[in-house]
Design a protein around this motif. Structure first.
Motif, PDB file in Angstrom:
ATOM      1  N   VAL A 259       5.025 -10.835   9.435  1.00 32.74           N
ATOM      2  CA  VAL A 259       3.948  -9.932   9.832  1.00 32.74           C
ATOM      3  C   VAL A 259       3.484  -9.149   8.619  1.00 32.74           C
ATOM      4  N   ARG A 260       2.159  -9.092   8.428  1.00 28.71           N
ATOM      5  CA  ARG A 260       1.578  -8.224   7.415  1.00 28.71           C
ATOM      6  C   ARG A 260       0.861  -7.083   8.128  1.00 28.71           C
ATOM      7  N   THR A 261       1.158  -5.864   7.715  1.00 30.62           N
ATOM      8  CA  THR A 261       0.565  -4.697   8.367  1.00 30.62           C
ATOM      9  C   THR A 261      -0.786  -4.415   7.734  1.00 30.62           C
ATOM     10  N   ASP A 262      -1.835  -4.881   8.379  1.00 24.06           N
ATOM     11  CA  ASP A 262      -3.186  -4.793   7.823  1.00 24.06           C
ATOM     12  C   ASP A 262      -3.834  -3.438   8.061  1.00 24.06           C
ATOM     13  N   SER A 263      -3.478  -2.764   9.131  1.00 32.29           N
ATOM     14  CA  SER A 263      -4.075  -1.480   9.476  1.00 32.29           C
ATOM     15  C   SER A 263      -2.950  -0.484   9.732  1.00 32.29           C
ATOM     16  N   MET A 264      -2.945   0.628   8.979  1.00 32.07           N
ATOM     17  CA  MET A 264      -1.879   1.624   9.103  1.00 32.07           C
ATOM     18  C   MET A 264      -2.492   3.014   9.211  1.00 32.07           C
ATOM     19  N   ASN A 265      -2.223   3.671  10.324  1.00 33.55           N
ATOM     20  CA  ASN A 265      -2.727   5.022  10.570  1.00 33.55           C
ATOM     21  C   ASN A 265      -1.582   5.885  11.094  1.00 33.55           C
ATOM     22  N   VAL A 266      -1.549   7.121  10.661  1.00 37.26           N
ATOM     23  CA  VAL A 266      -0.572   8.082  11.149  1.00 37.26           C
ATOM     24  C   VAL A 266      -1.303   9.120  11.990  1.00 37.26           C
ATOM     25  N   LYS A 298      16.846   3.154  -4.339  1.00 36.20           N
ATOM     26  CA  LYS A 298      17.681   2.668  -5.431  1.00 36.20           C
ATOM     27  C   LYS A 298      17.183   1.310  -5.931  1.00 36.20           C
ATOM     28  N   GLN A 299      16.676   0.507  -5.004  1.00 36.87           N
ATOM     29  CA  GLN A 299      16.160  -0.804  -5.384  1.00 36.87           C
ATOM     30  C   GLN A 299      14.869  -0.675  -6.182  1.00 36.87           C
ATOM     31  N   PHE A 300      14.028   0.310  -5.815  1.00 38.55           N
ATOM     32  CA  PHE A 300      12.729   0.497  -6.485  1.00 38.55           C
ATOM     33  C   PHE A 300      12.590   1.963  -6.909  1.00 38.55           C
ATOM     34  N   PRO A 301      13.309   2.375  -7.953  1.00 37.22           N
ATOM     35  CA  PRO A 301      13.263   3.789  -8.366  1.00 37.22           C
ATOM     36  C   PRO A 301      11.893   4.219  -8.865  1.00 37.22           C
ATOM     37  N   ASN A 302      11.087   3.310  -9.384  1.00 35.08           N
ATOM     38  CA  ASN A 302       9.760   3.635  -9.923  1.00 35.08           C
ATOM     39  C   ASN A 302       8.627   3.259  -8.977  1.00 35.08           C
ATOM     40  N   GLY A 303       8.982   2.891  -7.756  1.00 35.40           N
ATOM     41  CA  GLY A 303       7.965   2.485  -6.795  1.00 35.40           C
ATOM     42  C   GLY A 303       8.155   1.039  -6.390  1.00 35.40           C
ATOM     43  N   PHE A 304       7.602   0.687  -5.252  1.00 34.50           N
ATOM     44  CA  PHE A 304       7.786  -0.648  -4.680  1.00 34.50           C
ATOM     45  C   PHE A 304       7.183  -1.707  -5.593  1.00 34.50           C
ATOM     46  N   MET A 305       8.048  -2.560  -6.133  1.00 32.29           N
ATOM     47  CA  MET A 305       7.648  -3.660  -7.015  1.00 32.29           C
ATOM     48  C   MET A 305       6.749  -3.183  -8.150  1.00 32.29           C
ATOM     49  N   ARG A 306       7.197  -2.120  -8.798  1.00 32.69           N
ATOM     50  CA  ARG A 306       6.409  -1.552  -9.884  1.00 32.69           C
ATOM     51  C   ARG A 306       6.210  -2.549 -11.030  1.00 32.69           C
ATOM     52  N   GLU A 307       7.137  -3.502 -11.142  1.00 33.06           N
ATOM     53  CA  GLU A 307       7.046  -4.468 -12.241  1.00 33.06           C
ATOM     54  C   GLU A 307       5.889  -5.438 -12.068  1.00 33.06           C
ATOM     55  N   LEU A 308       5.263  -5.444 -10.884  1.00 30.62           N
ATOM     56  CA  LEU A 308       4.127  -6.335 -10.629  1.00 30.62           C
ATOM     57  C   LEU A 308       2.836  -5.523 -10.674  1.00 30.62           C
ATOM     58  N   PRO A 309       2.044  -5.667 -11.735  1.00 32.44           N
ATOM     59  CA  PRO A 309       0.827  -4.854 -11.855  1.00 32.44           C
ATOM     60  C   PRO A 309      -0.129  -5.032 -10.686  1.00 32.44           C
ATOM     61  N   ASN A 310      -0.199  -6.240 -10.160  1.00 28.98           N
ATOM     62  CA  ASN A 310      -1.128  -6.521  -9.059  1.00 28.98           C
ATOM     63  C   ASN A 310      -0.404  -6.725  -7.729  1.00 28.98           C
ATOM     64  N   GLY A 311       0.861  -6.347  -7.673  1.00 27.83           N
ATOM     65  CA  GLY A 311       1.640  -6.535  -6.452  1.00 27.83           C
ATOM     66  C   GLY A 311       2.122  -5.219  -5.892  1.00 27.83           C
ATOM     67  N   GLY A 312       3.154  -5.313  -5.064  1.00 30.47           N
ATOM     68  CA  GLY A 312       3.722  -4.106  -4.475  1.00 30.47           C
ATOM     69  C   GLY A 312       2.780  -3.386  -3.534  1.00 30.47           C
ATOM     70  N   LEU A 313       2.036  -4.139  -2.723  1.00 30.35           N
ATOM     71  CA  LEU A 313       1.093  -3.520  -1.782  1.00 30.35           C
ATOM     72  C   LEU A 313       1.839  -2.936  -0.583  1.00 30.35           C
ATOM     73  N   LEU A 314       1.231  -1.920   0.005  1.00 31.72           N
ATOM     74  CA  LEU A 314       1.855  -1.248   1.145  1.00 31.72           C
ATOM     75  C   LEU A 314       2.068  -2.199   2.319  1.00 31.72           C
ATOM     76  N   ASN A 315       1.145  -3.138   2.502  1.00 26.90           N
ATOM     77  CA  ASN A 315       1.280  -4.035   3.653  1.00 26.90           C
ATOM     78  C   ASN A 315       2.333  -5.125   3.456  1.00 26.90           C
ATOM     79  N   GLU A 316       3.047  -5.090   2.331  1.00 23.32           N
ATOM     80  CA  GLU A 316       4.125  -6.049   2.092  1.00 23.32           C
ATOM     81  C   GLU A 316       5.508  -5.454   2.373  1.00 23.32           C
ATOM     82  N   VAL A 317       5.562  -4.152   2.589  1.00 25.88           N
ATOM     83  CA  VAL A 317       6.857  -3.477   2.733  1.00 25.88           C
ATOM     84  C   VAL A 317       7.608  -3.978   3.972  1.00 25.88           C
TER      85      VAL A 317
END
Length: 568
Positions: A259-266, A298-317
């Motif tokens: 599942v990819r979360t395409d729409s996220m609202n709080v 601990k897995q991503f201390p600098n942010g989710f998939m920070r090593e990927l300049p074009n990756g680490g999107l919120l809908n991939e979490v």
């Protein structure tokens, strides 16, 4: 007086006294005949042509000279002065459906008729009291499992009771006095009436049981989740003044895994007033952070998939957590994804996300079809289908969209970007909320419940549903402000997390302030716009601050209602 008429003490020469009707003569012990029309204490009809002592013909309708009222034959029920016709008999039976006891009163069974009327009046009074209780702020009571079960049982009992009422009302009117053809016609009519009377009760019972099944399927009980916090009905929100819900539109297409979360609202709801602050997060928000100390942090201390300049999107979490159990220890499959996304968004906004609710995008399309489509004002032509819009085009203007068209209207990227999609999605959700009225939902409830069971998922406990219902009614009439984290104010590629948190805090404060006259809008997008810029506020010194608006607005325009922005 003659000598023979004079009695002596010894009774010599005395004729036996005149025997009284229904008594035995004192002299010979023989029973004398009763007067005409009396047999064993029961009144009988006089013979044809009989006359009284003065020569006046006796009426067959009763004692006394000439025409008279109804007689009382054996059994104590008066005989009709004029026999009922087929139409009258059917009419009195039908009247008993809405006025129980009417047929019994017409047939002379007054005691039974008054008892039925009294019971019916008591039921109406009980229904009125129940309606006042529910309308007095106890609407959530209806969502209880025990209430739904009781409602279904009462509906079934009502169907049986009204069936018997119609049947015995018909019998009390004496259909046996009709001709053979009349008995057949009236019997068929009353049979149809019985079925018609039972149908609403049967539909009610079926609807209530379907609602009960859907609620128990979608909302998991705390009894089956040992780790869930118990719900205290006296304080269901645990002393919190706000409760935060993460609303997700999941993109689980058949050509994709997971599942990819395409729409996220709080939705942050103020418990006391129902005032709500809505926050829309773009799917391509990159390198979100997690709560310090967690396995994901601990897995991503600098942010989710920070090593990927074009990756680490919120809908991939979501899907990453589902595929890597080690980052969410103690969570089962199906729980890791929601927990990871709630943690990421909650830490981003500096809010504790309490619950989430996910609806599959394709399930949403079926929901739209279930209510008969959505009426939406399309600002400009929207090609849809594939990368180049080869499937068709949704024309500009007021359109009634099918489920598939509504889905593509909110998802199409042809000639637009993600932020325009977010604005269109908001209009689709708003249109659904407005057009899915209670009457529409009840009319199509079976379809809606069937789709919801298959496409909806949440961690809201079943025991909390009644309180969610009451809170939802508060939100319906309360103030709602909204904020979208979109360019140019918020850059999604390298977000300013402190700026996002500060804007969130301002929006929460604004949501509980008394409503003001429309002022400068904030940063939300409108259909067809790629973003929005902050506009002037009443205080020039804060002109650069992000101000949430109540609805999506275009650059430089004042705040609009959702009706104006989306043209409902």
């Amino acid at each position: 007086m003659s000598d023979g008429a004079q009695g002596a003490p010894g009774g010599q020469g005395m004729l036996p006294p005149q025997a009284q009707p229904g008594t035995r003569g004192p002299s010979d012990g023989q029973e004398t005949l009763p007067p005409q029309g009396m047999r064993d204490g029961r009144e009988t009809l006089p013979p044809q042509g009989a006359r009284d002592g003065q020569g006046t013909p006796l009426s067959h309708a009763g004692a006394g000279p000439g025409p008279a009222g109804p007689s009382r034959p054996a059994g104590g029920r008066p005989r009709f002065a004029r026999p009922l016709t087929v139409g009258a008999l059917i009419g009195w039976t039908a009247l008993s459906v809405i006025l129980p006891g009417a047929a019994h009163l017409r047939s002379g069974r007054r005691r039974v008729g008054y008892i039925l009327l009294t019971i019916f009046g008591a039921l109406l009074l009980a229904a009125l009291v129940g309606g006042l209780i529910i309308g007095g702020g106890n609407t959530g009571f209806v969502a209880r499992d025990s209430t739904l079960l009781t409602g279904a049982a009462l509906a079934i009992a009502g169907a049986i009771a009204w069936f018997l009422l119609v049947l015995f009302s018909y019998i009390s009117l004496g259909p046996e006095r009709l001709s053979g053809r009349g008995q057949i016609v009236s019997g068929i009519a009353v049979g149809v009436l019985c079925v018609s009377v039972m149908a609403p009760f049967a539909l009610t019972a079926s609807t209530v049981l379907t609602l009960k099944e859907a609620a128990n399927t979608i909302f998991e009980s705390n009894a089956s989740n040992p780790t869930a916090a118990p719900v205290k009905h006296e304080d269901p929100w645990g002393g919190r003044d706000r409760v935060n819900f993460l609303l997700i539109g999941g993109d689980g297409a058949g050509n994709r895994e997971g599942v990819r979360t395409d729409s996220m609202n709080v939705a942050s709801v103020h418990v006391a007033t129902g005032n709500t602050a809505m926050f829309s997060l773009p799917r391509n928000l990159q390198h979100v952070r997690f709560t310090p100390g967690t396995a994901l942090a601990k897995q991503f201390p600098n942010g989710f998939m920070r090593e990927l300049p074009n990756g680490g999107l919120l809908n991939e979490v979501w899907q990453y957590a589902e595929d890597h159990p080690e980052v969410m220890p103690g969570k089962k499959t199906g729980q890791r994804g929601p927990a990871a996304l709630m943690d990421a968004i909650g830490y981003t906004l500096n809010l504790k996300i309490d619950y989430y609710a996910l609806v599959n995008m394709f399930g949403f399309a079926h929901l739209v079809d279930a209510i008969g489509g959505l009426k939406i004002k399309v600002e400009r032509d929207v090609p849809w289908g594939g990368l180049y819009g080869t499937a068709g085009t949704i024309k500009a203007g007021y359109q009634k969209l099918s489920g598939e068209e509504a889905l593509w209207y909110g998802r199409s990227r042809v000639g637009s970007d993600d932020f325009s999609r977010m604005a269109r999605q908001r209009c689709v959700i708003g249109a659904f909320a407005q057009q899915a009225t209670p009457s529409v939902v009840l009319t199509n409830f079976a379809k809606i419940a069937g789709v919801a069971k298959k496409s909806a998922k949440t961690d809201i406990p079943r025991e909390l549903l009644e309180h969610i219902t009451e809170l939802g009614l508060k939100v319906k009439d309360a103030r709602i402000v909204s904020l979208q984290f979109v360019p140019p104010e918020f850059y999604t590629g390298s977000p300013d997390w402190q700026k996002i948190r500060a804007a969130t805090a301002r929006t929460l404060r604004q949501s509980v302030r008394p409503a003001r006259r429309p002022q400068a809008a904030g940063v939300t997008a409108s259909p067809g716009a790629s973003g929005a810029t902050p506009t002037a506020t009443p205080k020039p010194s804060r002109s650069t601050a992000v101000q949430p608006s109540q609805t999506p607005t275009q650059n430089g325009k004042s705040a609009q209602s959702l009706d104006e922005a989306c043209g409902f």
